[in-house]
Design an enzyme around this catalytic site. Structure first.
Site, PDB file in Angstrom:
ATOM      1  N   ASP A 295     -25.186 -37.289  18.223  1.00 43.13           N
ATOM      2  CA  ASP A 295     -26.023 -38.179  17.417  1.00 43.13           C
ATOM      3  C   ASP A 295     -26.341 -39.428  18.263  1.00 43.13           C
ATOM      4  O   ASP A 295     -25.733 -39.683  19.306  1.00 43.13           O
ATOM      5  CB  ASP A 295     -25.315 -38.539  16.096  1.00 43.13           C
ATOM      6  CG  ASP A 295     -26.301 -39.011  15.018  1.00 43.13           C
ATOM      7  OD1 ASP A 295     -27.466 -39.293  15.347  1.00 43.13           O
ATOM      8  OD2 ASP A 295     -25.893 -39.097  13.844  1.00 43.13           O
TER       9      ASP A 295
HETATM   10  C1  BGC Z   1     -28.793 -40.203  12.408  1.00 43.51           C
HETATM   11  C2  BGC Z   1     -29.166 -38.741  12.513  1.00 43.51           C
HETATM   12  C3  BGC Z   1     -30.589 -38.595  12.983  1.00 43.51           C
HETATM   13  C4  BGC Z   1     -30.737 -39.334  14.298  1.00 43.51           C
HETATM   14  C5  BGC Z   1     -32.117 -39.213  14.903  1.00 43.51           C
HETATM   15  C6  BGC Z   1     -29.137 -40.955  13.670  1.00 43.51           C
HETATM   16  O1  BGC Z   1     -28.958 -42.335  13.519  1.00 43.51           O
HETATM   17  O2  BGC Z   1     -27.410 -40.309  12.138  1.00 43.51           O
HETATM   18  O3  BGC Z   1     -28.983 -38.108  11.269  1.00 43.51           O
HETATM   19  O4  BGC Z   1     -30.898 -37.247  13.118  1.00 43.51           O
HETATM   20  O5  BGC Z   1     -30.448 -40.697  14.092  1.00 43.51           O
HETATM   21  O6  BGC Z   1     -33.064 -39.866  14.158  1.00 43.51           O
END
Ligand code: BGC
Length: 770
Positions: A295
């Protein structure tokens, strides 16, 4: 058998329609149709592996490290792309995607296409209800359609991966991200998660309207302490295995080819540094051969923050000292693609020279990424199926908009309807009141993708379409501002109440649209209270004083504590954040064109102090009893129950679920049996009932939840009609994981409960033979 049933229950609309038309017995096991969506990638894999290996043999170390890199739009330069950047997230402009891809496939040395990813969570441009709402539909087709159209619209601009489905089971309503998955139950999350994966990928995600799915966030991200996003989680192995991992397993079984590891630490081990989870369980036990992306900056967050130098970038978990060590830990633990931070790319060569990572592991990560790119057909079709100038015309097409409207109304839950206030009569004069009544912005919910406020049909407009001349007053304004502000939630003034009251008085009936803003849910949006924000309860009481019949329609991304609402509001319709078709869908239900049939996918507490409160809790040696002292209770709450239980939801008609019968009274550990019930519409309107089947193992070496949902079916019945619903149960239903991570089936009695909520009391038992 559960795998089989999960798949059977996401069988496509076609099958459901055929069965509905046929009437009679609905069996939850249909094998030929489920095959329709089995991934077919296997046939091409031999060829793909040869092409992957050939490519890897030509790559320099630096090119391999570039493949591992995943950057957000704002960090991407053309130079990066020429150097062989692997993946890009969050670009949605089709012209920019095309140009970056052109540079990749024409100007980079090896011409490897970029994988473009986006969070298409509940729609791309045609925004569907939030996933918690879709959970309330108890209808896999709702989840399926959401992603069928989401994938189609995403693919049109050149995207090929979505960071969905989110399958984080959560017992934590303070957590804003509870909006993003199907609630508190592992089985419901498994069924809907699998349906979403199948809709995103189809049988073969090289199809021009399909993407590769990425279930997230591995794992137990839904259980942060105190409900604060990103916070620590600590739990037993059996909890992890029985509650939090099953939806991931179901998503992988449905064919998901990428997975996102989580920010949070579990038992002190951060998600993107968790060798046990990624290497042993996901890639080992489950045989996952796709790739894992970390993530956003989660790899960098593994390292300790240096004292008093705040500007060193993401850090915090402190399981390693510095950036190089974080890169080594993440890669060795199973992260294949690093999002936003660049530590693996920056320090890969150095770490390799020092022997802290191996070329074998780098090649493995690159192989997994290229394998997905080949399976996605990117080498044959690097560009979107239409040119950028044609993309807009593919958005918000009538079939997608119609599906969004249907999904929204199927997600609504009638929490109470005293005196049968609902449905209202559209011929009467309707007042639409409240901060969410004439509101486009908030209806989209926390992941609005490429959705635009202007696409939304408001509640007011939807009501006016069906009840012409409906009037409006806002009452008060909720705040969309980000804290810190002096009034983070808004609706702090009663200045608009008089106008609201006058508007109500001048009408025959009132629709009162209350709830949260979309900023109060989703990522980084935890709340410390579950109350209706601001002075909305006061507004409700002011409307009640008018004596006009009224119904509260709630828009929110989490369970709210409605103790102060239920006595004053005769009717409460939970609408979640319904998406672009909010208004028409609310009007459909409020005026009875659609009979609500949703059920709560999450428990609604009386008040915050009961949290966590969930139906599938373990028993205690001192079961709750409001009249006893030395028992497990809150002394200041005169009840042991929540306000609304999991699985609760009313209808404008009535149903009876009866005649629970089992096909056998005993079963071998590896055997199976059927449980059947009859559901009848005993009222005067056509409607939907969700038949629910729960199990309980009363004597087990590890104390078992008092109930576990193990089957459900949403059926539509005309007045007087009835149907038999059959569920197949096997060891996946009556066994459980122990604290060593072993799945065990113990002999003894199993209690089966069936009905229309988690408090169903019709019961039968069978015995698992030794
Ligand atoms: C979130 C994810 C998301 C990613 C990309 C992160 O901050 O936890 O769920 O897919 O950002 O946008």
């Amino acid at each position: 058998m559960r795998r089989f049933r999960v798949r059977a229950s996401i069988i496509l609309p076609v099958l459901a329609l055929v069965l509905a038309a046929a009437g009679g017995v609905v069996a939850a096991t249909q094998s030929s149709d489920e095959q329709a969506l089995q991934p077919i990638r296997q046939q091409a894999d031999g060829d793909i592996e040869r092409r992957v290996n050939a490519l890897i043999s030509r790559m320099t170390l630096q090119e391999k490290l570039e493949q591992i890199q995943l950057l957000p739009d704002f960090m991407v330069t053309e130079e990066e792309v020429r150097n062989g950047l692997g993946s890009v997230l969050s670009v949605t402009d089709p012209a920019r995607i095309r140009e970056l891809q052109r540079i990749a496939v024409e100007e980079s040395r090896l011409k490897i296409p970029i994988l473009f990813a986006f969070d298409t969570i509940h729609g791309f441009r045609t925004i569907f209800p939030i996933p918690l709402g879709a959970g309330a539909s108890f209808d896999p087709r709702v989840a399926f359609n959401d992603h069928k159209f989401g994938a189609r619209e995403s693919a049109v601009v050149g995207l090929k991966q979505t960071y969905a489905p989110m399958v984080d089971v959560s017992h934590e309503p303070r957590w804003g991200r509870i909006a993003e998955a199907a609630g508190e139950d592992p089985y419901l999350n498994s069924v809907l998660g699998a349906a979403r994966v199948k809709a995103i990928q189809g049988r073969d995600y090289s199809a021009r309207d399909k993407l590769v799915a990425s279930p997230k966030h591995l794992v137990a991200y839904g259980q942060p302490e105190s409900g604060r996003d990103y916070n620590t989680t600590d739990m037993s192995e059996q909890r992890l295995r029985n509650f939090y991992l099953p939806p991931f397993k179901a998503a992988i079984d449905a064919g998901a080819d990428t997975v996102m590891c989580s920010f949070n630490a579990i038992n002190g081990v951060p998600g993107c540094g968790n060798d046990d989870m990624m290497n042993r369980i996901l890639k080992g036990e489950w045989g996952f051969d796709g790739f894992v992306e970390g993530d956003w900056t989660a790899v960098a967050e593994l390292r300790a923050c240096p004292p008093k130098t705040p500007d060193t970038g993401p850090c915090g978990h402190g399981v390693v000292a510095d950036g190089p060590a974080a890169a080594a830990l993440a890669l060795n633990a199973g992260v294949d693609s690093e999002m936003t931070s660049t530590l693996i790319r920056d320090f890969g060569a150095q770490l390799l020279a020092q022997g802290r990572i191996s070329i074998r592991r780098i090649d493995d990560a690159v192989r997994r990424i290229l394998r997905v790119k080949f399976r996605a057909g990117l080498f044959e079709h690097p560009y979107a199926p239409v040119t950028p100038d044609k993309a807009e015309a593919e958005m918000l097409k009538p079939d997608a908009v119609a599906a969004a409207r249907k999904a929204a109304s199927r997600s609504m839950v009638l929490l109470q309807n005293k005196g049968g206030i609902l449905p209202l009569d559209p011929a009467k004069k309707t007042a639409v009141i409240g901060p969410l009544a004439n509101n486009q912005h908030d209806m989209l919910g926390p992941w609005w993708g490429a959705g635009r406020d202007s696409d939304v049909v408001t509640v007011l407009d939807g009501i006016r379409q069906q009840s012409p001349g409906a009037t409006f007053a806002e009452g008060c304004k909720l705040s969309n501002a980000e804290p810190p502000t002096t009034d983070p939630e808004g609706c702090g003034s009663d200045a608009g109440f008089a106008e609201a009251v006058a508007t109500a008085r001048a009408a025959d009936q009132v629709v009162l649209a209350l709830g949260e803003t979309r900023e109060m849910s989703g990522e980084a949006a935890s709340r410390s209270t579950l109350d209706l924000p601001g002075r909305q309860e006061e507004l409700l009481r002011a409307i009640k004083e008018t004596g006009k019949p009224f119904a509260v329609v709630l828009f929110n991304g989490r369970p709210l504590a409605l103790e102060g609402v239920v006595d004053d509001a005769p009717a409460i319709l939970e609408a979640w954040f319904p998406g672009v078709q909010a208004g028409p869908a609310v009007a459909d239900v409020v005026f009875g064109n659609v009979n609500p049939g949703g059920k709560l996918p999450v428990t609604f507490p009386r008040r915050l102090g009961q949290v966590p409160i969930y139906y599938n809790h373990e028993p205690t040696g001192r079961p709750c009893d409001p009249n006893q002292k030395y028992v497990s209770r809150h002394r200041d709450i005169p009840s042991c129950s929540p306000l609304f239980v999991f699985g609760h939801g009313l209808s404008y008609t009535t149903f009876e679920v009866s005649d629970l019968r089992l096909s056998a009274s005993t079963v071998s550990r590896n055997g199976s049996l059927q449980a059947s019930v009859t559901v009848a519409n005993t009222g005067r309107r056509k409607g939907d009932e969700v038949v629910q089947l729960y199990l309980h193992d009363p004597v087990a070496s590890i104390s078992q939840p008092v109930r576990r949902l193990r089957g459900f079916e949403r059926v539509t019945l005309s007045p007087g009609a009835s149907r038999t619903v059959t569920f197949t149960l096997d060891k996946s239903d009556f066994g459980f994981y122990d604290n060593r991570g072993k799945f065990i089936v113990e002999p003894g009695r199993i209690d089966v409960y069936a009905g229309n909520s988690s408090s169903a009391d019709m019961t039968r038992s069978f015995t698992v033979r030794a």
